[in-house]
Motif scaffolding. Structure first.
Motif, short mmCIF file in Angstrom:
data_model
loop_
_atom_site.label_atom_id
_atom_site.label_comp_id
_atom_site.label_asym_id
_atom_site.label_seq_id
_atom_site.Cartn_x
_atom_site.Cartn_y
_atom_site.Cartn_z
N MET A 221 -20.44 -12.74 -13.29
CA MET A 221 -19.89 -14.10 -13.36
C MET A 221 -19.19 -14.48 -12.06
N ALA A 222 -18.52 -13.52 -11.43
CA ALA A 222 -17.86 -13.79 -10.15
C ALA A 222 -18.88 -14.20 -9.10
N ILE A 223 -20.00 -13.49 -9.07
CA ILE A 223 -21.06 -13.82 -8.11
C ILE A 223 -21.60 -15.22 -8.39
N ALA A 224 -21.79 -15.54 -9.66
CA ALA A 224 -22.35 -16.84 -10.05
C ALA A 224 -21.41 -17.99 -9.68
N ILE A 225 -20.12 -17.82 -9.90
CA ILE A 225 -19.14 -18.87 -9.59
C ILE A 225 -19.11 -19.14 -8.08
N ILE A 226 -19.11 -18.08 -7.29
CA ILE A 226 -19.12 -18.23 -5.84
C ILE A 226 -20.41 -18.94 -5.39
N ALA A 227 -21.52 -18.59 -6.02
CA ALA A 227 -22.81 -19.20 -5.66
C ALA A 227 -22.84 -20.69 -5.94
N VAL A 228 -22.29 -21.12 -7.07
CA VAL A 228 -22.32 -22.55 -7.40
C VAL A 228 -21.37 -23.33 -6.51
N LEU B 216 -20.98 -5.51 -6.79
CA LEU B 216 -20.43 -6.20 -7.95
C LEU B 216 -21.39 -6.17 -9.14
N GLN B 217 -22.68 -6.28 -8.88
CA GLN B 217 -23.65 -6.21 -9.96
C GLN B 217 -23.61 -4.87 -10.68
N ALA B 218 -23.40 -3.80 -9.94
CA ALA B 218 -23.36 -2.47 -10.54
C ALA B 218 -22.22 -2.35 -11.56
N ALA C 298 -16.21 -15.07 0.49
CA ALA C 298 -15.64 -15.21 -0.86
C ALA C 298 -15.83 -13.92 -1.66
N GLN C 299 -17.01 -13.31 -1.58
CA GLN C 299 -17.24 -12.05 -2.29
C GLN C 299 -16.40 -10.93 -1.70
N PHE C 300 -16.25 -10.92 -0.39
CA PHE C 300 -15.42 -9.91 0.27
C PHE C 300 -13.97 -10.03 -0.19
N LEU C 301 -13.43 -11.24 -0.23
CA LEU C 301 -12.05 -11.46 -0.66
C LEU C 301 -11.86 -11.10 -2.13
N TYR C 302 -12.89 -11.37 -2.93
CA TYR C 302 -12.83 -11.02 -4.36
C TYR C 302 -12.70 -9.50 -4.52
N VAL C 303 -13.46 -8.77 -3.72
CA VAL C 303 -13.38 -7.30 -3.77
C VAL C 303 -12.02 -6.82 -3.28
N MET C 304 -11.55 -7.40 -2.15
CA MET C 304 -10.28 -6.97 -1.56
C MET C 304 -9.07 -7.32 -2.44
N ALA C 305 -9.23 -8.28 -3.34
CA ALA C 305 -8.10 -8.75 -4.15
C ALA C 305 -7.70 -7.77 -5.25
N THR D 132 -9.69 -6.72 -7.76
CA THR D 132 -10.35 -7.02 -9.02
C THR D 132 -11.30 -5.92 -9.49
N CYS D 133 -11.59 -4.98 -8.60
CA CYS D 133 -12.57 -3.94 -8.94
C CYS D 133 -11.93 -2.59 -9.24
N GLY D 134 -10.61 -2.57 -9.36
CA GLY D 134 -9.91 -1.34 -9.73
C GLY D 134 -10.15 -0.21 -8.74
N GLU D 135 -10.52 0.96 -9.27
CA GLU D 135 -10.71 2.14 -8.44
C GLU D 135 -11.97 2.06 -7.56
N SER D 136 -12.83 1.09 -7.85
CA SER D 136 -14.08 1.02 -7.10
C SER D 136 -13.86 0.68 -5.63
N TRP D 137 -12.73 0.02 -5.33
CA TRP D 137 -12.41 -0.26 -3.93
C TRP D 137 -11.04 0.29 -3.60
N SER D 138 -11.01 1.29 -2.72
CA SER D 138 -9.76 1.93 -2.34
C SER D 138 -9.50 1.81 -0.84
N GLY D 139 -10.22 0.90 -0.17
CA GLY D 139 -9.99 0.67 1.25
C GLY D 139 -11.11 1.23 2.11
#
Length: 478
Positions: free
Chosen positions: A196-203, A189-191, A241-248, A250-257
């Protein structure tokens, strides 16, 4: 870039996905004439630096708070409980964590290269490779936790500390697998600048951790078992939470399964992280070694408690330093990659001055509150007195740590991981630890002597990093 991960990756870490810097500028910095020009350029660079550092600092602050809250509640259970949690965290858990942090660092290079080259589908593949490697590491570390009591006794810890820390370690095994899932998704996600997604999950994790620690440890008095369960749950909440964010999606072509290609080219993927792994491991193992030697002192429980509290406070300062480390690494690598050597050099100056000012501010706050803050961590008057005596040395460490972290970020951005790793091993384990042991035992300085060794190692490494930067030909680096 080849899809099997076998291509030689870039040494720069790209977090903004743009070879021309944050604002897309394609020119180097001009001559600086006078104070007005210097102030203007300093302000411009500071904005770029804090744009990257802010979210990273906040996330690091929240995640470091998880262990701090656990230590605070453990400290109010008793000195032996605080010592057990501290020893388990710094020695048993610290060893595999350092390795996993280093192994996951390969994603900073691979995902940054793929994102910068618009090969978005490769990011998900690289994250899966890292999941495979880190989970293997987590499985390999399980025996260390199972036999933690015996290991700590072998290392010379007292029977009471070893026994309590061993019980706590068994309950902390799930944390390692949470790290194995969370660290790769964080780098992924940082790349893509999804900080902000990482920060929200952390808090959210920090708030839940504080509530359940208060409920299960403070109110229901369930002891260290509750502390371990809550800490495990907080890290698994972050990982899921980070895993679900990626699976949802939100990262477009960066995650294709998921793909079986994740098991291809693992060795070439692993090699890029070795130098960075050494750097990170040395930082963590340095604190681990100091805590270990504190356990050999006559008043072992008091010494370990005082040292662990001081290291914990230093760790809070490191959350700020970590953000500046990330920001300086990105700024330097981006400008070098954009053929802007003057901007890269000026970024080093700005980040260095900023880290020095932050360190001095933290030290001032610490000195002014030296009679109050120890009571937050322990009810023992002896522990509080030991921590108060350590405060001046702790303040010096904060200044050097902030500057050293930032300069290390510069080194990473410039691709100097290997020489810095060798340098760190010499500063920490040839000079720092032996000096601390001699002062603690031969000169009867106790835990203060051990901390003096830490200061010597930090000071020496900071000076050598500064020397490397000063003699660098930035035109040649670019």
């Amino acid at each position: 870039m080849e899809e099997d991960g076998g291509a030689q990756p870039l040494l720069s870490t790209v977090h903004v996905g743009c070879g021309r810097g944050l604002n897309g500028e394609d020119h180097d910095i001009g001559p600086i004439n006078g104070v007005a020009d210097l102030a203007r350029e300093f302000l411009v660079e500071s904005k770029k630096l804090w744009y990257l550092a802010g979210p990273a600092i906040f996330t690091s602050f929240c995640q470091y708070g998880l262990m701090t809250i656990t230590q605070i509640f453990a400290g109010h259970l008793g000195t032996i409980q605080l010592a057990a949690v501290s020893v388990e965290n710094s020695i048993i858990a610290g060893f595999p964590l350092g390795i996993m942090l280093g192994l996951s660092s390969a994603l900073e290079t691979y995902c940054g290269q793929a994102f910068g080259a618009n090969q978005f589908k490769m990011l998900g593949l690289y994250m899966q490779k890292s999941w495979v490697i880190l989970n293997i590491m987590a499985f390999a570390a399980v025996p260390l936790f199972v036999f933690a009591t015996q290991v700590l006794k072998l290392l010379g810890q007292t029977a009471s500390i070893s026994k309590e820390a061993g019980k706590f370690a068994l309950w902390m095994i799930p944390q390692q697998f949470a790290y194995a899932m969370m660290l790769p998704s964080t780098k992924f996600l940082q790349a893509q600048s999804k900080v902000m997604a990482i920060a929200i999950i952390a808090v959210l994790a920090l708030c839940l951790h504080g509530f359940f620690s208060w409920l299960l440890i403070g109110k229901l008095k369930w002891g260290l078992v509750a502390a371990a369960v809550v800490l495990d749950g907080s890290w698994w909440f972050t990982a899921v939470a980070q895993f679900l964010y990626v699976m949802a999606g939100t990262c477009g072509e960066s995650w294709s399964g998921f793909s079986w290609k994740a098991f291809e080219g693992l060795w070439s993927f692993l090699k890029i992280s070795v130098a960075s792994a050494v750097m990170m491991c040395l930082e963590i193992w340095y604190a681990m070694a100091l805590t270990l030697f504190a356990g050999y002192l006559e008043d072992a429980e008091i010494s370990v408690d005082a040292l662990s509290i001081s290291i914990n406070i230093l760790g809070w300062a490191c959350t700020m330093a970590f953000g500046l480390n990330v920001a300086s690494s990105v700024r330097v690598s981006n400008e070098l990659g954009s053929m802007h050597p003057r901007k890269a050099r000026f970024s080093v100056v700005v980040s260095g001055v900023t880290s020095l000012l932050v360190g001095l501010l933290f030290t001032l706050i610490l000195i002014l509150s030296r009679k109050q803050y120890p009571a937050i961590f322990s009810n023992s008057s002896e522990v509080q007195q030991h921590v108060e005596k350590l405060t001046p040395l702790l303040g010096i460490s904060m200044v050097f740590t902030n500057v050293q972290y930032t300069l290390s970020g510069v080194a990473i951005g410039a691709g100097w991981q290997a020489p810095v790793a060798y340098m760190s091993s010499i500063c920490y384990f040839v000079f720092g630890v032996p000096s601390g042991v001699v002062m603690a035992y031969k000169f009867k300085m106790g835990v203060q002597g051990i901390w003096c060794g830490m200061v010597i190692g930090l000071c020496l490494q900071t000076c050598l990093l500064l020397w490397m930067i000063l003699i660098t030909n930035w035109d040649k680096e670019s």
